[in-house]
Design a protein around this motif. Structure first.
Motif, PDB file in Angstrom:
ATOM      1  N   ALA A   1      59.243  39.760  20.650  1.00  0.00           N
ATOM      2  CA  ALA A   1      60.108  40.266  19.579  1.00  0.00           C
ATOM      3  C   ALA A   1      59.340  40.878  18.407  1.00  0.00           C
ATOM      4  CB  ALA A   1      60.995  39.135  19.071  1.00  0.00           C
ATOM      5  N   ALA A   2      58.093  40.483  18.193  1.00  0.00           N
ATOM      6  CA  ALA A   2      57.312  41.000  17.062  1.00  0.00           C
ATOM      7  C   ALA A   2      56.727  42.373  17.403  1.00  0.00           C
ATOM      8  CB  ALA A   2      56.191  40.021  16.717  1.00  0.00           C
ATOM      9  N   PRO A   3      56.288  43.108  16.387  1.00  0.00           N
ATOM     10  CA  PRO A   3      55.653  44.401  16.645  1.00  0.00           C
ATOM     11  C   PRO A   3      54.394  44.240  17.506  1.00  0.00           C
ATOM     12  CG  PRO A   3      56.191  44.182  14.315  1.00  0.00           C
ATOM     13  CD  PRO A   3      56.412  42.844  14.948  1.00  0.00           C
ATOM     14  N   ALA A   4      54.175  45.212  18.366  1.00  0.00           N
ATOM     15  CA  ALA A   4      52.987  45.212  19.227  1.00  0.00           C
ATOM     16  C   ALA A   4      52.534  46.644  19.450  1.00  0.00           C
ATOM     17  CB  ALA A   4      53.284  44.536  20.563  1.00  0.00           C
ATOM     18  N   LEU A   5      51.232  46.827  19.439  1.00  0.00           N
ATOM     19  CA  LEU A   5      50.618  48.126  19.727  1.00  0.00           C
ATOM     20  C   LEU A   5      49.737  47.967  20.953  1.00  0.00           C
ATOM     21  CD1 LEU A   5      49.780  51.077  18.980  1.00  0.00           C
ATOM     22  CD2 LEU A   5      47.930  50.032  17.632  1.00  0.00           C
TER      23      LEU A   5
ATOM     24  N   ASP B   1      53.524  48.109  31.166  1.00  0.00           N
ATOM     25  CA  ASP B   1      53.064  47.072  30.236  1.00  0.00           C
ATOM     26  C   ASP B   1      53.826  47.159  28.924  1.00  0.00           C
ATOM     27  OD1 ASP B   1      50.911  45.988  31.931  1.00  0.00           O
ATOM     28  OD2 ASP B   1      50.063  47.988  31.648  1.00  0.00           O
ATOM     29  N   GLN B   2      54.017  48.368  28.431  1.00  0.00           N
ATOM     30  CA  GLN B   2      54.774  48.544  27.194  1.00  0.00           C
ATOM     31  C   GLN B   2      56.201  48.036  27.370  1.00  0.00           C
ATOM     32  OE1 GLN B   2      53.612  49.811  23.981  1.00  0.00           O
ATOM     33  NE2 GLN B   2      55.451  48.597  23.616  1.00  0.00           N
ATOM     34  N   ALA B   3      56.813  48.337  28.502  1.00  0.00           N
ATOM     35  CA  ALA B   3      58.176  47.873  28.764  1.00  0.00           C
ATOM     36  C   ALA B   3      58.229  46.345  28.817  1.00  0.00           C
ATOM     37  CB  ALA B   3      58.699  48.471  30.071  1.00  0.00           C
ATOM     38  N   TYR B   4      57.228  45.727  29.442  1.00  0.00           N
ATOM     39  CA  TYR B   4      57.186  44.268  29.507  1.00  0.00           C
ATOM     40  C   TYR B   4      57.066  43.669  28.110  1.00  0.00           C
ATOM     41  CZ  TYR B   4      55.975  39.512  30.711  1.00  0.00           C
ATOM     42  OH  TYR B   4      55.980  38.141  30.810  1.00  0.00           O
ATOM     43  N   VAL B   5      56.157  44.207  27.303  1.00  0.00           N
ATOM     44  CA  VAL B   5      55.953  43.691  25.948  1.00  0.00           C
ATOM     45  C   VAL B   5      57.228  43.861  25.124  1.00  0.00           C
ATOM     46  CG1 VAL B   5      54.668  44.018  23.790  1.00  0.00           C
ATOM     47  CG2 VAL B   5      53.448  43.992  25.980  1.00  0.00           C
ATOM     48  N   THR B   6      57.864  45.009  25.215  1.00  0.00           N
ATOM     49  CA  THR B   6      59.099  45.263  24.478  1.00  0.00           C
ATOM     50  C   THR B   6      60.189  44.264  24.873  1.00  0.00           C
ATOM     51  OG1 THR B   6      58.557  47.608  24.262  1.00  0.00           O
ATOM     52  CG2 THR B   6      60.865  46.997  24.000  1.00  0.00           C
ATOM     53  N   ALA B   7      60.270  43.943  26.154  1.00  0.00           N
ATOM     54  CA  ALA B   7      61.315  43.040  26.643  1.00  0.00           C
ATOM     55  C   ALA B   7      61.029  41.563  26.366  1.00  0.00           C
ATOM     56  CB  ALA B   7      61.509  43.238  28.148  1.00  0.00           C
ATOM     57  N   HIS B   8      59.746  41.193  26.236  1.00  0.00           N
ATOM     58  CA  HIS B   8      59.394  39.777  26.145  1.00  0.00           C
ATOM     59  C   HIS B   8      58.722  39.358  24.839  1.00  0.00           C
ATOM     60  CE1 HIS B   8      59.772  40.482  30.504  1.00  0.00           C
ATOM     61  NE2 HIS B   8      60.262  39.262  30.499  1.00  0.00           N
TER      62      HIS B   8
ATOM     63  N   VAL C   1      51.006  38.231  26.043  1.00  0.00           N
ATOM     64  CA  VAL C   1      52.273  37.999  25.336  1.00  0.00           C
ATOM     65  C   VAL C   1      52.452  36.502  25.074  1.00  0.00           C
ATOM     66  CG1 VAL C   1      54.791  38.115  25.558  1.00  0.00           C
ATOM     67  CG2 VAL C   1      53.382  40.125  26.079  1.00  0.00           C
ATOM     68  N   ALA C   2      52.161  35.670  26.059  1.00  0.00           N
ATOM     69  CA  ALA C   2      52.291  34.216  25.881  1.00  0.00           C
ATOM     70  C   ALA C   2      51.324  33.718  24.805  1.00  0.00           C
ATOM     71  CB  ALA C   2      52.048  33.502  27.205  1.00  0.00           C
ATOM     72  N   TYR C   3      50.096  34.209  24.815  1.00  0.00           N
ATOM     73  CA  TYR C   3      49.100  33.784  23.828  1.00  0.00           C
ATOM     74  C   TYR C   3      49.540  34.172  22.412  1.00  0.00           C
ATOM     75  CZ  TYR C   3      44.485  32.911  21.820  1.00  0.00           C
ATOM     76  OH  TYR C   3      43.443  32.422  21.064  1.00  0.00           O
ATOM     77  N   ALA C   4      50.151  35.319  22.260  1.00  0.00           N
ATOM     78  CA  ALA C   4      50.558  35.816  20.940  1.00  0.00           C
ATOM     79  C   ALA C   4      51.642  34.945  20.307  1.00  0.00           C
ATOM     80  CB  ALA C   4      51.041  37.260  21.037  1.00  0.00           C
ATOM     81  N   ARG C   5      52.443  34.279  21.112  1.00  0.00           N
ATOM     82  CA  ARG C   5      53.491  33.373  20.613  1.00  0.00           C
ATOM     83  C   ARG C   5      54.324  33.991  19.487  1.00  0.00           C
ATOM     84  NH1 ARG C   5      49.049  30.223  20.585  1.00  0.00           N
ATOM     85  NH2 ARG C   5      48.821  28.702  22.216  1.00  0.00           N
ATOM     86  N   GLY C   6      54.743  35.218  19.666  1.00  0.00           N
ATOM     87  CA  GLY C   6      55.619  35.854  18.694  1.00  0.00           C
ATOM     88  C   GLY C   6      54.929  36.507  17.513  1.00  0.00           C
ATOM     89  N   ARG C   7      53.609  36.442  17.436  1.00  0.00           N
ATOM     90  CA  ARG C   7      52.880  37.106  16.350  1.00  0.00           C
ATOM     91  C   ARG C   7      52.720  38.592  16.653  1.00  0.00           C
ATOM     92  NH1 ARG C   7      47.288  34.188  15.053  1.00  0.00           N
ATOM     93  NH2 ARG C   7      47.146  35.897  13.567  1.00  0.00           N
ATOM     94  N   PRO C   8      52.694  39.431  15.626  1.00  0.00           N
ATOM     95  CA  PRO C   8      52.375  40.842  15.855  1.00  0.00           C
ATOM     96  C   PRO C   8      50.969  40.954  16.463  1.00  0.00           C
ATOM     97  CG  PRO C   8      53.199  40.506  13.631  1.00  0.00           C
ATOM     98  CD  PRO C   8      52.973  39.150  14.222  1.00  0.00           C
ATOM     99  N   PHE C   9      50.801  41.915  17.359  1.00  0.00           N
ATOM    100  CA  PHE C   9      49.470  42.099  17.937  1.00  0.00           C
ATOM    101  C   PHE C   9      49.224  43.546  18.338  1.00  0.00           C
ATOM    102  CE2 PHE C   9      51.864  41.158  21.887  1.00  0.00           C
ATOM    103  CZ  PHE C   9      51.370  42.120  22.761  1.00  0.00           C
TER     104      PHE C   9
END
Length: 167
Positions: free
Chosen positions: A136-140, A127-134, A108-116
């Motif tokens: 803001a961009a779309p993530a799969l 992990d999904q809950a962490y990504v959703t909470a931290h 998540v830190a490496y992505a710096r807000g980019r979709p990934f």
């Protein structure tokens, strides 16, 4: 808009490590890698995975314990150029009390807000809950069966996600 990132784990998605040890999957080649002295690992890789990954419309990045070693051992076998990698540093295998995988926060830190998209064989709902909470961009978070590795269906899901965030 920037292309989304695709974080790649090696063991599971690219190296179906959980396949029956006496049965190399069809289309795969075997390499022996000595990451640690005196301990060679058997790794199965599919040469078609590299071109298929490059055609997906992502910026590729290793997200594996292999880190930069993936550029030396994995990429050349499957036809990938040298890729950036998430440096997990001292966080390797560090257990978290909340059940989040030890890779998740660094990804998540490496992505710096980019979709990934993140391809791995060890993700959980935590992990999904962490990504959703931290993030803001779309993530799969795309889980791959470590007995069979990446398949046509996985590439279809990754294509669908990339298309959804770039159009």
């Amino acid at each position: 808009m920037d292309r989304p990132l695709l974080f790649l784990d090696v063991d599971g998605p690219l190296n179906p490590w959980a396949a029956k040890p006496e049965r190399r999957p069809e289309g795969y080649t075997t390499i022996r890698v000595a990451l640690h002295p005196g301990r060679a690992l058997r790794v199965w890789l599919h040469p078609g995975h590299g071109p298929a990954l490059l055609a997906l419309g992502y910026d590729l990045c290793w997200a594996s314990t292999w880190m930069d070693a993936a550029n030396r051992w994995i990429g050349p076998v499957i036809g990938l150029p040298e890729l950036p990698y998430v440096d997990f540093g001292a966080g390797l295998f560090a257990l978290r009390p909340d059940g989040v995988h030890w890779k998740t926060e660094a990804i998540v830190a490496y992505a710096r807000g980019r979709p990934f998209a993140w391809v791995d064989d060890e993700q959980t709902p935590a992990d999904q809950a962490y990504v959703t909470a931290h993030h803001a961009a779309p993530a799969l978070l795309h889980q791959v069966d470590p007995r069979i590795g990446l398949r046509r269906e996985d590439f279809a899901a990754l294509t669908k996600f990339a298309t959804s965030v770039t159009t």
